[in-house]
Motif scaffolding. Structure first.
Motif, PDB file in Angstrom:
ATOM      1  N   LYS C  11       0.828  -1.215   0.000  1.00  0.00           N
ATOM      2  CA  LYS C  11       0.000   0.000   0.000  1.00  0.00           C
ATOM      3  C   LYS C  11       0.862   1.264   0.000  1.00  0.00           C
ATOM      4  CE  LYS C  11      -3.293   2.546   2.676  1.00  0.00           C
ATOM      5  NZ  LYS C  11      -2.222   3.580   2.724  1.00  0.00           N
ATOM      6  N   LEU C  14       2.030   1.990  -3.461  1.00  0.00           N
ATOM      7  CA  LEU C  14       0.995   2.625  -4.282  1.00  0.00           C
ATOM      8  C   LEU C  14       0.788   4.095  -3.901  1.00  0.00           C
ATOM      9  CD1 LEU C  14      -1.716  -0.140  -4.683  1.00  0.00           C
ATOM     10  CD2 LEU C  14       0.275   0.345  -6.110  1.00  0.00           C
ATOM     11  N   ASP C  15       0.994   4.410  -2.616  1.00  0.00           N
ATOM     12  CA  ASP C  15       0.841   5.803  -2.179  1.00  0.00           C
ATOM     13  C   ASP C  15       1.867   6.724  -2.843  1.00  0.00           C
ATOM     14  OD1 ASP C  15      -1.358   5.320  -0.646  1.00  0.00           O
ATOM     15  OD2 ASP C  15      -0.297   5.263   1.266  1.00  0.00           O
ATOM     16  N   VAL C  17       2.628   6.650  -5.921  1.00  0.00           N
ATOM     17  CA  VAL C  17       1.966   7.043  -7.172  1.00  0.00           C
ATOM     18  C   VAL C  17       0.905   8.100  -6.873  1.00  0.00           C
ATOM     19  CG1 VAL C  17       0.647   6.224  -9.159  1.00  0.00           C
ATOM     20  CG2 VAL C  17       2.376   4.737  -8.103  1.00  0.00           C
ATOM     21  N   LYS C  18       0.096   7.818  -5.843  1.00  0.00           N
ATOM     22  CA  LYS C  18      -0.994   8.728  -5.469  1.00  0.00           C
ATOM     23  C   LYS C  18      -0.471  10.122  -5.161  1.00  0.00           C
ATOM     24  CE  LYS C  18      -3.591   9.105  -1.480  1.00  0.00           C
ATOM     25  NZ  LYS C  18      -4.038   8.490  -0.216  1.00  0.00           N
ATOM     26  N   HIS C  19       0.683  10.212  -4.539  1.00  0.00           N
ATOM     27  CA  HIS C  19       1.255  11.516  -4.177  1.00  0.00           C
ATOM     28  C   HIS C  19       2.156  12.082  -5.281  1.00  0.00           C
ATOM     29  CE1 HIS C  19      -0.293  11.736  -0.128  1.00  0.00           C
ATOM     30  NE2 HIS C  19       0.135  10.529   0.149  1.00  0.00           N
ATOM     31  N   ASN C  20       2.103  11.490  -6.480  1.00  0.00           N
ATOM     32  CA  ASN C  20       2.882  11.991  -7.630  1.00  0.00           C
ATOM     33  C   ASN C  20       4.380  12.028  -7.359  1.00  0.00           C
ATOM     34  OD1 ASN C  20       0.638  12.566  -9.365  1.00  0.00           O
ATOM     35  ND2 ASN C  20       0.163  14.275  -7.991  1.00  0.00           N
ATOM     36  N   TYR C  48       3.634  -0.409 -11.082  1.00  0.00           N
ATOM     37  CA  TYR C  48       2.693  -0.256  -9.969  1.00  0.00           C
ATOM     38  C   TYR C  48       1.298  -0.751 -10.338  1.00  0.00           C
ATOM     39  CZ  TYR C  48       6.386   2.405  -7.771  1.00  0.00           C
ATOM     40  OH  TYR C  48       7.585   2.781  -7.217  1.00  0.00           O
ATOM     41  N   ASP C  49       0.964  -0.701 -11.605  1.00  0.00           N
ATOM     42  CA  ASP C  49      -0.357  -1.145 -12.062  1.00  0.00           C
ATOM     43  C   ASP C  49      -0.565  -2.634 -11.855  1.00  0.00           C
ATOM     44  OD1 ASP C  49      -0.713   1.380 -12.935  1.00  0.00           O
ATOM     45  OD2 ASP C  49      -0.448   0.939 -15.073  1.00  0.00           O
TER      46      ASP C  49
ATOM     47  N   ASP D  49      -9.794  13.852   5.137  1.00  0.00           N
ATOM     48  CA  ASP D  49     -10.604  12.716   4.706  1.00  0.00           C
ATOM     49  C   ASP D  49     -11.584  12.276   5.781  1.00  0.00           C
ATOM     50  OD1 ASP D  49      -9.092  12.738   2.472  1.00  0.00           O
ATOM     51  OD2 ASP D  49      -7.908  10.957   2.965  1.00  0.00           O
TER      52      ASP D  49
END
Lengths: 229, 229, 229, 229
Positions: C11, C14-15, C17-20, C48-49, D49
């Motif tokens: 997780k 993946l974060d 990616v979420k945070h660019n 990551y995908d 959130d």
């Protein structure tokens, strides 16, 4: 005809949008079938929203003539053809006007290799071409290809898969259209990073040994990055 | 009345948001019906979220009076009217406070033509107007139009379809509202690229021959970009 | 084996990616189980995908051998292991090529502590490592860990949880993988802010007393930020 | 108690995220009920959130004591209270660490008024406070309010509704929480534009008459922007 390659070229063109490298119609991707001597390329001036895989245009590598397709091929087709002829190991080519790479091209400066992000994919500085002469502008797109090929004398085009065309913008290439898009994304990112680095420290440099180390992590017989295939 | 033009102007206003050229109410698009001598423009200070096509205001080109519409027209309406009168070939006008173009306008500097991205759409440097005199500030919006018209003495407004108003921001125009929005997007992008180019190389220049070559790829009798129509 | 930690590390990757902070495969997160002496880390070169929690690789802290997992661990694993051994209080490590932090790393400059955004999370300047010697490049990733540890002589690694590796990019750490990602986000943001500050005012400085004040608002026995737990 | 104001303050806090002014918990909005002498403010260190309108904390303007709410109020509450007491016409306050405004605050420089985007909302330069003395750091948040009030001697806080706290970040205010958020968005945008303007032209200035003209388009008895109400 070449349905699979058309699909790949089509998808790679859409990926330019996904990676924020193009707006409107400001970019194009091509791919080549070396056995058949045919190049598949985006049609000229067609918006990415409306484009279909079947709109891709098939062009003869040797003659530049359209072999299949109802639309005009990209106006940059002659540039792509010169590169496919001069660089026999490449399978795909990308041209964009991505912001930071284009800014370096406008500035007329090579992007120096100052970090491992750059060295992982581009062995040398990403070179910027020289000014064209007045004569060369007659066949502008073909001569764009020629000034690129001339600029790569002494540079390994497989190890440094991209260039800045002076006052114009970046081209990149790769083993196939996808790989050429990948290198276009890297070029835009290293162009932005290098801009910031030189603002923060005008004397930024990188030890050439570190370049070799990083480049060989991902390329050549001793590469150890990623998964064995 | 002018339902089709209202729809086009409405949609073009929303496109400013889509292209990240405006926040809040900081922009406006108008379009003109030359035969009827009527201009359709965004209402003043209405947020893009709540705006409907029927909110567009119809203004008389000659008198500036509101002909139809319950809302006040954009406070920049007098600027638009001056430009429609002085530049008879334009069909749409856009004003924004887009970040990089506004920054150049604040700096009081023309955006030099240093790349083909610029030359494809704007033949010359994108000019910046002079300071207004104290007298001109009485009718600020009308005089904004006048200083633009004055700045274009010797510049072809069709070939260079945009301007920076000093210490204020950009205006662009085009054959219709859509085309004016397109040129606003280009102006913001070349403003950003030029900022980075001059940071990387303060002596950036472009060969004027290359400007001619690129501009004529897309404009005039020998244009060859895109699809035949 | 270590399913919960694998899920957390997955997780946290993946974060990024979420945070660019990452594109493609340009980053990795690990976490440690101190009791078992095992490190869980992202596999090398996997996008990551496509990545699943079960793809995370388990590595022995002492030997660096893979204990579980079908894929190669991140090529940066030796760097992570050196840091886990030298910095006993950390529970997670992040490496990215985030744009502004990487630009400072390329420039070879510490990011000075010039604001409370920085001081809230990093007590000192975020230090940049020295150049590696030619000898150190043989085992590049392990030596990357060693030059970091050397750079932190005299710096409290808990109070300044991040570093710039010269000509490469940032690493950050924290109490667990999530906290290390948080610190990576902060580092990128303060790198961008500091770039702009020094452009606006090359002589930017901060009163050291203000550093103490802000750091102690969030850390130590007198912290008063947030909710009591 | 004050359910309507809680809802407004809650929504205004979420708008900070929507406008990309905050990440994590790095910002807070408050609103005041002047009749009751009560301030509603975001709880400290709670993520956007998970936050609910009912989490908003009610604080007494005069004493600073929590009147309702299970959570600690924002650690910046003492700053807000000082401003509400000193600036009787304001109804909402915002604090963020938005990137460009914070960068100017770190640089210790006022943001000069060099464009109409600025002049439309802020009459003067957005001022930056002085360094705090060591004594003032004891009650840091309260003294932050005091240095702001001191900096506004001779500046109309209604006409220039924002400030940069040196080495920290921006605060803005307005007639209510929404208006304070609006001004925070404007401040971030003019901070970015001014950064670019001064890079392009270090000698950027604006005619003070143009400031008056633009400010009075939107403020005062002769305002003519927007719709009559």
């Amino acid at each position: 005809m070449l349905e699979e390659l058309k699909e790949k070229v089509f998808k790679a063109n859409l990926d330019l949008v996904k990676h924020n490298l193009v707006i409107f119609t400001w970019g194009n991707v091509s791919g080549i079938d070396r056995e058949k001597g045919l190049v598949v390329i985006k049609p000229s001036g067609v918006s990415y929203d409306e484009m279909k895989a079947s709109d891709m245009v098939v062009v003869d590598l040797a003659t530049g003539k359209v072999v299949e397709g109802d639309l005009n091929p990209s106006s940059d087709t002659p540039t792509h053809l010169v590169l496919y002829r001069a660089f026999p190991e490449i399978g795909g080519i990308v041209h964009t006007h991505s912001t930071y790479a284009t800014a370096w091209a406008q500035a007329g400066k090579d992007i120096p290799n100052i970090g491992t992000t750059h060295a992982d994919y581009f062995h040398d500085a990403i070179p910027c071409t020289k000014d064209m002469t007045e004569n060369q502008m007659g066949e502008y797109e073909k001569e764009t290809g020629n000034v690129i090929v001339e600029r790569f004398k002494g540079i390994n085009y497989v190890h440094t898969p991209g260039v800045l065309v002076k006052n114009h913008g970046p081209l990149s290439w790769g083993t196939d259209p996808d790989n050429a898009v990948y290198n276009a994304v890297v070029m835009e990112e290293v162009a932005k990073m290098a801009f910031v680095s030189f603002m923060v420290n005008p004397d930024t440099t990188m030890n050439p040994l570190l370049v070799e180390k990083h480049f060989s992590r991902k390329h050549g017989p001793n590469a150890y990055y990623g998964q064995k295939k």
